[in-house]
Design a protein around this motif. Structure first.
Motif, mmCIF file in Angstrom:
data_model
loop_
_atom_site.group_PDB
_atom_site.id
_atom_site.type_symbol
_atom_site.label_atom_id
_atom_site.label_comp_id
_atom_site.label_asym_id
_atom_site.label_seq_id
_atom_site.Cartn_x
_atom_site.Cartn_y
_atom_site.Cartn_z
ATOM 1 N N ARG A 111 -6.663 5.143 0.286
ATOM 2 C CA ARG A 111 -5.327 5.738 0.412
ATOM 3 C C ARG A 111 -4.233 4.684 0.230
ATOM 4 N NH1 ARG A 111 -4.722 10.453 3.608
ATOM 5 N NH2 ARG A 111 -6.686 11.509 4.088
ATOM 6 N N THR A 112 -4.425 3.537 0.859
ATOM 7 C CA THR A 112 -3.437 2.457 0.737
ATOM 8 C C THR A 112 -3.319 1.997 -0.705
ATOM 9 O OG1 THR A 112 -3.872 1.719 3.004
ATOM 10 C CG2 THR A 112 -2.854 0.124 1.508
ATOM 11 N N TRP A 113 -4.463 1.890 -1.387
ATOM 12 C CA TRP A 113 -4.468 1.465 -2.788
ATOM 13 C C TRP A 113 -3.703 2.466 -3.664
ATOM 14 C CZ3 TRP A 113 -6.256 3.407 -7.390
ATOM 15 C CH2 TRP A 113 -6.380 2.496 -8.448
ATOM 16 N N VAL A 114 -3.938 3.743 -3.466
ATOM 17 C CA VAL A 114 -3.237 4.766 -4.250
ATOM 18 C C VAL A 114 -1.738 4.737 -3.946
ATOM 19 C CG1 VAL A 114 -2.948 7.256 -4.597
ATOM 20 C CG2 VAL A 114 -5.246 6.269 -4.504
ATOM 21 N N LYS A 115 -1.396 4.597 -2.684
ATOM 22 C CA LYS A 115 0.022 4.517 -2.309
ATOM 23 C C LYS A 115 0.704 3.353 -3.018
ATOM 24 C CE LYS A 115 3.081 3.831 1.663
ATOM 25 N NZ LYS A 115 3.157 3.550 3.119
ATOM 26 N N GLU A 116 0.046 2.212 -3.075
ATOM 27 C CA GLU A 116 0.616 1.049 -3.758
ATOM 28 C C GLU A 116 0.829 1.309 -5.246
ATOM 29 O OE1 GLU A 116 -2.209 -1.937 -2.777
ATOM 30 O OE2 GLU A 116 -1.342 -2.341 -0.788
#
Length: 412
Positions: free
Chosen positions: A41-46
């Motif tokens: 999720r963090t990777w996609v948000k970035e």
């Protein structure tokens, strides 16, 4: 408008996202709210923030990445899918719709297009039912199909509540706030792999979904007295597994004889107790999935299962208890969104097939509150939910191009 899809970037991102997994490659296991899921999720948000999108999330973790239009208060044009994955799955299910949606927005921005209606990428929480026993958790809450108090009572296999798990993952707030306001979406389009073989068999590059089938799920408990395999003679037996076998074949027959190809019935779990070679089975648990694009036809199969259960129980002198877990209604996709997809295909000279989605998706529930359609790309041999799930790069890029064109059309 000159749209350019960066195919190589998308492929790199699909591979990168697949690395957030609790299974050894090429398998992907990414259960909602686990460390792997949270990192993904963090990777996609970035990636969304790098693309210049404004990112927010709700109390259950649904993530919204918005490109504001010239009329930011107008209803939104949405696209997206999910990134959670069942155990031992592949890297394309859901992911193509998320990363394809992001690339479609990038392509539109790069072309100089400016939307009137804001365009928003939505990453749904827990499309898969793996952790909490219910699929499409986020979209059910977003659409109001699942009440917040009912969601709060959900527990995972360890007995930990949804509230505990989501808050530990950093998603606070009240579940009552997840439901979207009325007329939030002008339209919603979900790009997805087909998860079936029809497009590949017909050598057709894209499928436009006109109907989404929906499941009814049953849990069945069958109980008999059991006994020693040698000590109980055949006339005296009330074998729970024999009764279950008869019911399983009756379910297959009811689905086959519904009068339509769109009816399917599956017994996916058969748990036998005590599970000893020299013991007559005294208890069987079945999990049953019945799907159709027609609600009346599907419910007729469900009634057949119920009446057949009573008949088998009486004749075999066992007890059979049926528990209905869910019975969602199928939907017709919105003609206006179907037409926008069709026109986009024609504009780019792409052949397409009008088709039914027999797997259900988050779009099934978003369709309760917005005009929805889906765009399918082929997957090799129709394989999905397994490590060798695969979609050709050219098909992913083609689907993303048509998605971008459609988002532009709908947002003008």
């Amino acid at each position: 408008m000159n749209l350019t899809i960066d195919r190589e970037r998308m492929l790199r991102e699909i591979e990168a996202l697949a690395c957030f997994s609790d299974a050894e490659a090429p398998a992907v296991t990414r259960i909602v709210f686990t460390p792997s899921d949270r990192k993904a999720r963090t990777w996609v948000k970035e990636r969304c923030e790098e693309a210049g999108l404004a990112v927010r999330h709700d109390a259950v973790g649904d993530t919204f990445a918005r490109w504001n239009g010239t009329e930011p208060d107008a209803p939104v044009v949405g696209t997206g899918s999910h990134i959670d994955a069942i155990p031992n799955a592949g890297k394309y299910d859901g992911v193509v719709g998320v990363l394809g949606g992001l690339e479609a927005i990038r392509a539109l921005r790069q072309s100089g297009f400016r939307p009137k209606h804001s365009i928003e990428l939505l990453v749904f929480t827990s499309e898969e039912p793996t952790r909490f026993g219910i699929g499409c958790l986020g979209s059910r809450l977003l659409s109001g199909t699942l009440a917040a108090d009912a969601a709060a009572r959900l527990n995972d296999n360890d007995g930990t509540s949804l509230d505990e798990v989501r808050r530990a993952a950093g998603f606070g707030g009240e579940l009552e706030q997840v439901k979207l306001p009325e007329n939030y979406y002008k339209a919603f389009v979900e790009l997805h792999i087909e998860q079936g073989p029809l497009l590949e068999r017909q050598h057709t590059p894209l499928g436009i979904v006109t109907k989404i089938a929906a499941p009814a799920s049953l849990r069945v408990s069958i109980e008999g007295p059991g006994g020693h395999a040698g000590g109980v003679l055949m006339p005296d037996r009330h074998d729970a597994l024999c009764a279950a076998s008869e019911l399983i074949l009756a379910i297959e027959s009811a689905a086959r004889n519904s009068g339509a190809i769109d009816t399917v019935g599956t017994v996916g779990i058969c748990d036998v107790f005590p599970g000893a070679v020299n013991s007559i089975p005294s208890r069987v648990r079945l999990s049953i999935d019945v799907r159709d694009t027609d609600l009346a036809r599907r419910d007729a199969v469900m009634r057949t299962i119920e009446t057949t259960s009573h008949s088998i129980a009486a004749r075999r002198q066992v007890s059979i208890y049926n528990e209905l877990l869910n019975a969602d209604a199928p939907v017709d996709c919105a003609p206006a969104v179907i037409e926008a997809l069709s026109q986009s295909c024609r504009k780019h000279g792409v052949k397409f097939l009008s088709m039914v989605s027999r797997a259900y998706h988050d779009s099934l529930f978003i369709a309760r509150i917005a005009p929805v359609a889906m765009l399918f790309i082929p997957c090799r041999n129709g394989y999905s939910h397994r490590p060798d799930e695969y979609a050709q790069p050219a098909d992913i890029a083609r689907g993303t191009l048509v998605l971008a064109e459609t988002l532009a059309s709908l947002s003008e």
